[in-house]
Design an enzyme around this catalytic site. Structure first.
Site, short mmCIF file in Angstrom:
data_model
loop_
_atom_site.label_atom_id
_atom_site.label_comp_id
_atom_site.label_asym_id
_atom_site.label_seq_id
_atom_site.Cartn_x
_atom_site.Cartn_y
_atom_site.Cartn_z
N ILE A 138 23.95 6.40 43.30
CA ILE A 138 23.04 7.42 43.84
C ILE A 138 21.99 6.76 44.72
O ILE A 138 21.69 7.23 45.83
CB ILE A 138 22.38 8.21 42.69
N LEU B 25 21.47 -5.84 40.14
CA LEU B 25 22.90 -5.95 40.49
C LEU B 25 23.80 -5.99 39.26
O LEU B 25 24.90 -6.53 39.32
CB LEU B 25 23.16 -7.16 41.42
N ALA C 48 16.84 3.11 38.54
CA ALA C 48 17.48 2.01 37.81
C ALA C 48 17.63 2.38 36.34
O ALA C 48 16.68 2.82 35.70
CB ALA C 48 16.65 0.74 37.93
N ALA C 49 18.82 2.21 35.84
CA ALA C 49 19.10 2.42 34.41
C ALA C 49 20.54 2.01 34.18
O ALA C 49 21.32 1.92 35.11
CB ALA C 49 18.93 3.89 34.01
N TYR D 43 20.77 6.36 25.01
CA TYR D 43 20.59 6.70 26.44
C TYR D 43 19.74 7.96 26.57
O TYR D 43 18.74 7.99 27.31
CB TYR D 43 21.97 6.92 27.08
N ARG E 81 35.73 10.76 22.33
CA ARG E 81 34.72 9.69 22.18
C ARG E 81 33.61 10.15 21.23
O ARG E 81 33.16 11.30 21.32
CB ARG E 81 34.06 9.41 23.53
N GLY F 270 30.11 10.93 19.95
CA GLY F 270 28.87 11.33 20.63
C GLY F 270 29.10 12.09 21.94
O GLY F 270 28.16 12.47 22.62
P1 NAD Z 1 24.56 3.17 38.94
O1 NAD Z 1 24.93 2.30 37.79
O2 NAD Z 1 25.45 3.17 40.14
O3 NAD Z 1 23.08 2.84 39.45
C1 NAD Z 1 22.09 2.28 38.62
C2 NAD Z 1 21.55 1.04 39.33
O4 NAD Z 1 20.51 0.46 38.53
C3 NAD Z 1 22.62 -0.06 39.51
O5 NAD Z 1 22.58 -0.51 40.85
C4 NAD Z 1 22.18 -1.16 38.55
O6 NAD Z 1 22.53 -2.45 39.02
C5 NAD Z 1 20.69 -0.94 38.49
N1 NAD Z 1 20.07 -1.40 37.25
C6 NAD Z 1 20.49 -1.18 35.96
N2 NAD Z 1 19.63 -1.76 35.10
C7 NAD Z 1 18.67 -2.35 35.84
C8 NAD Z 1 17.54 -3.11 35.52
N3 NAD Z 1 17.22 -3.38 34.26
N4 NAD Z 1 16.75 -3.57 36.55
C9 NAD Z 1 17.07 -3.33 37.83
N5 NAD Z 1 18.14 -2.61 38.20
C10 NAD Z 1 18.94 -2.12 37.21
O7 NAD Z 1 24.39 4.65 38.36
P2 NAD Z 1 23.99 6.00 39.08
O8 NAD Z 1 25.03 7.00 38.68
O9 NAD Z 1 23.68 5.80 40.52
O10 NAD Z 1 22.66 6.38 38.29
C11 NAD Z 1 21.36 6.37 38.87
C12 NAD Z 1 20.40 7.02 37.89
O11 NAD Z 1 20.76 8.37 37.66
C13 NAD Z 1 20.39 6.36 36.50
O12 NAD Z 1 19.05 6.36 36.03
C14 NAD Z 1 21.23 7.29 35.66
O13 NAD Z 1 20.89 7.22 34.29
C15 NAD Z 1 20.86 8.62 36.27
N6 NAD Z 1 21.85 9.66 36.04
C16 NAD Z 1 23.08 9.56 36.61
C17 NAD Z 1 24.01 10.59 36.40
C18 NAD Z 1 25.39 10.56 37.00
O14 NAD Z 1 26.16 11.49 36.74
N7 NAD Z 1 25.74 9.56 37.79
C19 NAD Z 1 23.65 11.70 35.63
C20 NAD Z 1 22.39 11.72 35.04
C21 NAD Z 1 21.47 10.72 35.28
C1 UD1 Z 2 27.46 11.39 32.67
C2 UD1 Z 2 26.75 10.15 33.22
C3 UD1 Z 2 25.43 9.94 32.52
C4 UD1 Z 2 24.63 11.24 32.65
C5 UD1 Z 2 25.41 12.45 32.11
C6 UD1 Z 2 24.64 13.74 32.41
C7 UD1 Z 2 28.00 8.23 34.10
C8 UD1 Z 2 28.83 7.03 33.79
N1 UD1 Z 2 27.57 8.96 33.03
O1 UD1 Z 2 27.79 11.20 31.27
O2 UD1 Z 2 24.70 8.88 33.14
O3 UD1 Z 2 23.40 11.12 32.02
O4 UD1 Z 2 26.64 12.53 32.82
O5 UD1 Z 2 25.43 14.86 32.22
O6 UD1 Z 2 27.72 8.52 35.24
N2 UD1 Z 2 36.45 10.81 30.06
C9 UD1 Z 2 37.83 10.78 29.90
N3 UD1 Z 2 38.52 9.72 30.41
C10 UD1 Z 2 37.91 8.69 31.07
C11 UD1 Z 2 36.51 8.73 31.23
C12 UD1 Z 2 35.81 9.80 30.71
O7 UD1 Z 2 38.41 11.68 29.30
O8 UD1 Z 2 38.62 7.76 31.50
C13 UD1 Z 2 35.71 11.97 29.52
C14 UD1 Z 2 34.55 11.62 28.61
O9 UD1 Z 2 34.98 11.40 27.29
C15 UD1 Z 2 33.69 12.88 28.77
C16 UD1 Z 2 33.93 13.31 30.23
O10 UD1 Z 2 35.13 12.64 30.63
O11 UD1 Z 2 34.16 13.90 27.91
C17 UD1 Z 2 32.79 12.91 31.15
O12 UD1 Z 2 32.51 11.52 30.93
P1 UD1 Z 2 31.51 10.70 31.89
O13 UD1 Z 2 31.92 10.82 33.29
O14 UD1 Z 2 31.38 9.35 31.28
O15 UD1 Z 2 30.18 11.54 31.81
P2 UD1 Z 2 29.11 11.93 30.69
O16 UD1 Z 2 29.39 11.30 29.37
O17 UD1 Z 2 28.99 13.42 30.78
#
Ligand code: NAD
Ligand code: UD1
Length: 311
Positions: A16, A37, A79-80, A147, A274, A276
């Site tokens: 993102i 990274l 970052a997370a 988380y 899975r 949780g």
């Molecule tokens: P991502 O893993 O691609 O991006 C997270 C970035 O944070 C990575 O570049 C990683 O290297 C960096 N990072 C992790 N720990 C760090 C640390 N301790 N110090 C510095 N950098 C660190 O994941 P994303 O999907 O782009 O997520 C971005 C944010 O959005 C996160 O906070 C995530 O929890 C949140 N979020 C994502 C989703 C989703 O569906 N992708 C949903 C809900 C919330």
């Molecule tokens: C995702 C985000 C999390 C965010 C949350 C908010 C990621 C990695 N996780 O979690 O940061 O806070 O949405 O809604 O971006 N699954 C399969 N097969 C696979 C992989 C996943 O069946 O190979 C299933 C999982 O068990 C789950 C569903 O797909 O039921 C979605 O999984 P995932 O994409 O990891 O998302 P969330 O757990 O919803």
């Protein structure tokens, strides 16, 4: 006169964050990225752009963060460790990134007088309380994993710094974001990134559970439009705002769409669910609609088409 102070994006080398970097640079803004990274990649960043500064460092390191925040106009704290499962496996280390990192952001902003901060919270804070209904922001919180607990605690701390120190936090509870650059390399990566990569490479796909669990998928380009509005808005919305389309898509529907776009699917097997895992997650997005100008929704089929075209 244009603002030459940088916007700090923590996690800006990730999925993102790197899209937000691109959008800000396209508007001629200075951008500073702090990323360790662990998941992000330098290849996601246009490092030759003179408006971009990259710092490799950890948000859990308060000294690094204080340096990164100094002189900034605003912060997008992304970052997370984004994998919910990683927090189940290793709560102590993910807490450093997912909670201590947020507290360090708050303190560094207080020290340097920076006010505006976007925060990437998550639908995970509601746990299973949606029960198949669209979840609004007042739904009781039920964090089921470290988380989710870290995200909820981060929200509370940001609100404390708002009341006590005048910070302007724009807190978003993202539902499931998808799009190009989401890294599929870990088994705990976002499901769309895994399914599309495996379909393109004809590798077998595992579904955890019966595939009838649902998610509210939101395309990353649409999210960036909202984040840009939140950075530039004269005032922030108090309290958290859900980011979803109020659309439930099951994993089985997702697979059918991917199969159609890829001209077939590799072998799909159904495994035990899975621990949780949330069953249904769908956003009531009335607050989002009330406070932001929503883009035209990029719904799942169009988003998948764009993702597959860029992979
Ligand atoms: P991502 O893993 O691609 O991006 C997270 C970035 O944070 C990575 O570049 C990683 O290297 C960096 N990072 C992790 N720990 C760090 C640390 N301790 N110090 C510095 N950098 C660190 O994941 P994303 O999907 O782009 O997520 C971005 C944010 O959005 C996160 O906070 C995530 O929890 C949140 N979020 C994502 C989703 C989703 O569906 N992708 C949903 C809900 C919330
Ligand atoms: C995702 C985000 C999390 C965010 C949350 C908010 C990621 C990695 N996780 O979690 O940061 O806070 O949405 O809604 O971006 N699954 C399969 N097969 C696979 C992989 C996943 O069946 O190979 C299933 C999982 O068990 C789950 C569903 O797909 O039921 C979605 O999984 P995932 O994409 O990891 O998302 P969330 O757990 O919803």
């Amino acid at each position: 006169m244009s603002d030459s102070r940088p916007i700090l994006i923590t996690g800006g080398a990730g999925f993102i964050g790197s899209h937000l970097v691109d959008a800000l640079l396209a508007q001629g803004r200075h951008v500073r990225v702090l990323d360790n990274l662990s998941m992000g990649r330098l290849a996601n960043l246009p490092l030759d752009n003179p408006l971009l500064q990259f710092i490799q460092g950890d948000v859990a390191d308060s000294a690094v963060l204080a340096q990164a925040v100094a002189g900034c106009a605003a912060v997008a704290h992304l970052a997370a460790v984004a994998s919910v499962q990683a927090s189940v496996d290793d709560p102590v280390s993910t807490h450093q990134s997912n909670f201590v990192g947020t507290l360090n952001v708050c303190e560094a902003m207080r020290l340097h007088g920076v006010k505006r901060v976007l925060f990437a919270s998550s639908a995970a804070v509601y746990g299973n309380n949606g029960e198949g209904q669209a979840i609004d922001e007042n739904t009781a919180k039920a964090p089921l994993t470290p988380y989710a607990a870290d995200k909820l605690a981060s929200e509370h701390y940001l609100d404390f710094y708002r009341r006590q120190h005048g910070l302007e936090p724009a807190i978003f509870r993202f539902f499931n974001i998808f799009g190009p650059r989401q890294d599929p390399s870990s088994p705990y990566s976002g499901v769309i990134s895994i399914f599309t990569q495996r379909a393109q490479q004809s590798l077998p796909i595992s579904v955890f559970g019966d595939g009838e669990q649902t998610r509210d998928f939101f395309f990353v380009a649409d999210l960036v439009i909202l984040l840009m509005q939140a950075l530039n808005a004269p005032h922030v919305v108090e309290g958290a705002v859900n980011v979803g389309w109020n659309q439930a898509v099951s994993l089985n529907q997702l697979l059918a769409e991917i199969g159609e776009l890829c001209g077939g699917l590799p072998a799909v097997s159904y495994q035990a669910p899975r621990a949780g895992d949330i069953r249904h997650s769908r956003a009531n997005n009335q607050r989002l609609q009330a406070h932001y100008q929503l883009p035209q929704a990029t719904l799942i089929q169009e988003g998948l088409r764009r993702l597959l075209a860029q992979s």
